[in-house]
Each structure stands twice: as structure tokens, then as C-alpha cells.
Design a protein around this motif. Structure first.
Motif, short mmCIF file in Angstrom:
data_model
loop_
_atom_site.label_atom_id
_atom_site.label_comp_id
_atom_site.label_asym_id
_atom_site.label_seq_id
_atom_site.Cartn_x
_atom_site.Cartn_y
_atom_site.Cartn_z
N TRP A 72 -3.98 -5.58 58.46
CA TRP A 72 -2.94 -6.60 58.51
C TRP A 72 -1.58 -5.99 58.85
N ILE B 189 -1.47 -5.13 62.59
CA ILE B 189 -1.24 -6.35 63.38
C ILE B 189 0.22 -6.79 63.29
N TRP B 190 0.77 -6.76 62.09
CA TRP B 190 2.16 -7.17 61.91
C TRP B 190 3.11 -6.21 62.64
N GLY C 151 3.13 -6.73 66.36
CA GLY C 151 3.91 -7.91 66.72
C GLY C 151 5.40 -7.64 66.69
N ILE D 254 3.20 -12.36 65.73
CA ILE D 254 2.14 -11.35 65.68
C ILE D 254 1.32 -11.31 66.97
#
Length: 424
Positions: free
Chosen positions: A206, A209-210, A213, A370
Motif C-alpha cells: 500500500w 502504491i501511495w 502516486g 494513486i
């Protein structure tokens, strides 16, 4: 020259950018004194003198930046091919406008009638248009007809120097400085080195991914900074004039390349990001490529044609083609999903609730944040091994979400059936 290189190198290291990037930035900022000299000395002079001024300034900027020719490498280079990309669009548009001039009036659209050329411009006009100093290096685009009207004094009068463009020009300059600061701060937290390093690879999925982005969002600030600087100089010199509003006030948004509020509050890629980002190039593609592909009989074919043209126009690096492929599948998925959602009465009624509406805004804002990372990644790093590494580290989540739409679309349609006809 050695002293200049040493000063430039020291300054480039201090601000954290390469020397070619610093020279480009300085050249764009040179557009402001060039515009001031034009306003105070050149405006109202015979067209030949004005053309000569544009040519001299443009060529000097080009020589200062590049001086000689060399080919690109495996990174996003600032070399002579960059302004040649800009000139490719400019002269392609000129060729289309001249071709349209050979057609009868009733065969032209309203947009074509505004820019059509019935006569071939002189060589001096061509060179002045080509090397227009506030747009020669990185844009924006504008048609030859607008350049002719600008030189001819048709915007405000042959000897009139507008004063109402000073404030908007300074405003864009200040906004450019602000976004330059945002990019610098953001890049210090989400740098390229971090993205390709072991620390990023060790993060939870997570977080990867953040961070991807956020990295992508701050990368876009670099482009926004340059566009704001260019727009400000185009406003100051006068080429950004865009008619008058309903109050009779001059509009100076003719060279705008970004809508900042829409960009920062974007809820999707299909309409918000495309409408807010790289406006000038998108409009050029719409007028000169997309609309001229209507003979294909399918809007998706026309859109695909535009994206292929854009990729070829940028170059041969694999990153260009992956970037525009990502744009294509994201837009296709969003358009089809939007149709399904709008046909479901229950879903639309729920969105009328104020709390649900706010939740929707937050969810879609997070979505655009994201998913911007994997969309811009291949354009920023270009080489296959680089963008493939980051995609694999994030398990191709954007590809699965957008590209997998064709597989889970039937399930979505079943869960959100169309509203029933009230007569039934």
C-alpha cells in the motif's frame, strides 16, 4: 565560457537540477525581458522589423541552449530534438491550414475558418512564426493566422501596447515560482533515487502504491512550472490575447496550458485531467488529428490514432508508447463505467445525499492521486527496464484495474442494471 559553465554548474547543483535543465529554465525566463523590449521598442514597427526581432531572439535562445547537435540517450534529454518536436506540431498545423485554404468555404468547419490560410506566408513570416521566442522552446502552440494578426496589430491596434495584461502575466510568473517550490519540496521526499532504491522495494504494498502516486503528482509539477512561466511571457508579449469577455474585458488565456483548480481537484482521467493538463497540445491534437480521423467511423479508433501519433511524435522510447496505452485504457474504462452508473437510478439517487457526495469526492480524489503515478511513470523514465521494475514492484495494479475492465465489466453491469422505464 568556463566561468559561465562553472557558475551554471554551481547554481544547478544548488537547486538540484541538471545544467541543461537550468539553461532551459533561464531561457524561458528570458522571455520576460524579450517581451518587455518588444512592448517598449518594437511594437508598431513595420512587420519586417518585428519578424526580424522574433527570429533573432528565438535563434539566440536556441543557440544558448544547444549550440550544437547530439543525439538523445536513455533519459529525458534536453537537446535540440525538444524544440524540433514543438516545431513539428507548429509546421504540421501550418500545412493543414494551407491545405484547408485550397478548399471551398462550405467544406470548412467553424474552427477551420478561423485559422485557414488562403495565401502562402512569406519566408520572413515563416521564420518569425517558427522562432517566436516565448514559445519556440517548449510551446505553446498557436496558428499562423494568430501570429499574422498579432504582428499586424489587429488585437489592440498597430501602435497600442496593452496594459491590462501586466497583472495576469505577473500572476502566472508568481504561480510558476510557487509550483517550482512545490516540485522541489516534493521531489526531496519522493525522488527518482528513492523510487528505484531498496528502501522503496522494502515498503508494504500500500505504501509503494501511495508513494508512486505522490511521486507522479510532483513530477507533473515540473511541467506545470514551465507552462506557467511560458504562459506569463506569452501574455506579456501579447500573443496570448483571446478576444473579449461579455463585459468587454480582454481575455489573456490564449496560451494557457493548465487549469490549476481543475487539476488539483480532478476526479477522473477521462475529462478532468485531460481538460486540465497540457490543454494547448490536447486542443491541437483535437483540431488537427482527431477531427480529421472521423472517416474511421469510430471515436475509439480516432482516439487511438491520436495517441499513436503522440507517441511517434515524442520519439521511439518504449515509455512513450506505454504511457499513451495507459491513457487509452483508462479513458475507455472510465467512459464505459460512467455510462453504466448514469443509467442506474438507485446509484444516482444515493449520490444526492450530502454525506455520500463528500465520500465520493474523497474516494475519486484518492483514485486520481494513486493512479497518476503508473500513468506518468513510463513517460518520465522512458526505458523499459526502469518502468517495468516499478510496475512489477507494485504488481501492475493500474493495468489490472483498467486493462481488466473487459473481464469484470459484465459483473458491474449485473450489479448496476439500467433504470426501468417508468411506463413499465
Amino acid at each position: 565560457m568556463d566561468v559561465e559553465k562553472s557558475l551554471l554548474g554551481s547554481l544547478a547543483n544548488a537547486v538540484g537540477i541538471g545544467e541543461p535543465a537550468l539553461k532551459l529554465l533561464l531561457s524561458i525566463l528570458f522571455g520576460y525581458p524579450i517581451a518587455i523590449v518588444y512592448r517598449t521598442v518594437i511594437v508598431g514597427k513595420p512587420p519586417a522589423i518585428q519578424h526580424a526581432y522574433m527570429i533573432a531572439c528565438g535563434l539566440l535562445l536556441g543557440f544558448y541552449n544547444f549550440g550544437y547537435c547530439y543525439t538523445s540517450t536513455d533519459s529525458y534529454d534536453i537537446v535540440w530534438t525538444m524544440p524540433h518536436c514543438i516545431l513539428t506540431l507548429r509546421l504540421t498545423g501550418l500545412a493543414f491550414d494551407l491545405y484547408d485554404g485550397s478548399l471551398p468555404e462550405d467544406k470548412l468547419s467553424n474552427d477551420q475558418k478561423k485559422v485557414v490560410l488562403r495565401e502562402v506566408p512569406s519566408l520572413l513570416e515563416m521564420a518569425g512564426y517558427t522562432y517566436f521566442p516565448t514559445s519556440f522552446l517548449v510551446g505553446p502552440q498557436f496558428p499562423m493566422k494568430k501570429y499574422q494578426d498579432f504582428i499586424g496589430g489587429k488585437f489592440h491596434g498597430a501602435n497600442v501596447v496593452p496594459s491590462d495584461n501586466l497583472e495576469p502575466a505577473i500572476r502566472r510568473l508568481m504561480l510558476g515560482l510557487f509550483y517550482a517550490g512545490l516540485h522541489t519540496v516534493g521531489a526531496s521526499y519522493y525522488s527518482d533515487d528513492y523510487l528505484f532504491g531498496d528502501e522503496y522495494a522494502a515498503m508494504p504494498l500500500w505504501k509503494r502504491i501511495w508513494d508512486l502516486g505522490m511521486w507522479g503528482h510532483f513530477v507533473l509539477y515540473k511541467y506545470i512550472t514551465i507552462w506557467l512561466f511560458c504562459e506569463g511571457s506569452c501574455i506579456l508579449i501579447g500573443i496570448a490575447y483571446n478576444g473579449k469577455n461579455e463585459k468587454g474585458e480582454s481575455k489573456w488565456d490564449g496560451s494557457a496550458n493548465v487549469k490549476l483548480l481543475l487539476f488539483e481537484t480532478a476526479q477522473n482521467f477521462n475529462s478532468d485531467y485531460i481538460s486540465a493538463f497540457n490543454i494547448n497540445t490536447n486542443y491541437w491534437m483535437l483540431q488537427y488529428i482527431y477531427k480529421r480521423l472521423k472517416f474511421l467511423g469510430n471515436k475509439y479508433y480516432s482516439q487511438l490514432g491520436v495517441l499513436v501519433y503522440l507517441a511517434l511524435w515524442h520519439g521511439l522510447h518504449s515509455g512513450y508508447y506505454m504511457c499513451f496505452f495507459m491513457e487509452f485504457i483508462s479513458v475507455m474504462m472510465e467512459k464505459e463505467l460512467e455510462v453504466i452508473l448514469k443509467r442506474n437510478e438507485f446509484f444516482l439517487e444515493r449520490l444526492q445525499d450530502p454525506v455520500a457526495s463528500k465520500i465520493k469526492w474523497v474516494v475519486l480524489k484518492l483514485y486520481t492521486l494513486i493512479f497518476m503515478g503508473p500513468c506518468i511513470l513510463p513517460l518520465a523514465v522512458l526505458k523499459f527496464d526502469k518502468w517495468w521494475l516499478i510496475y512489477s514492484r507494485t504488481y501492475f495494479y493500474a493495468h489490472l484495474f483498467w486493462g481488466g475492465w473487459i473481464l469484470y465489466k459484465p459483473l458491474v453491469k449485473k450489479l448496476l442494471p439500467p433504470r426501468r422505464d417508468k411506463r413499465e
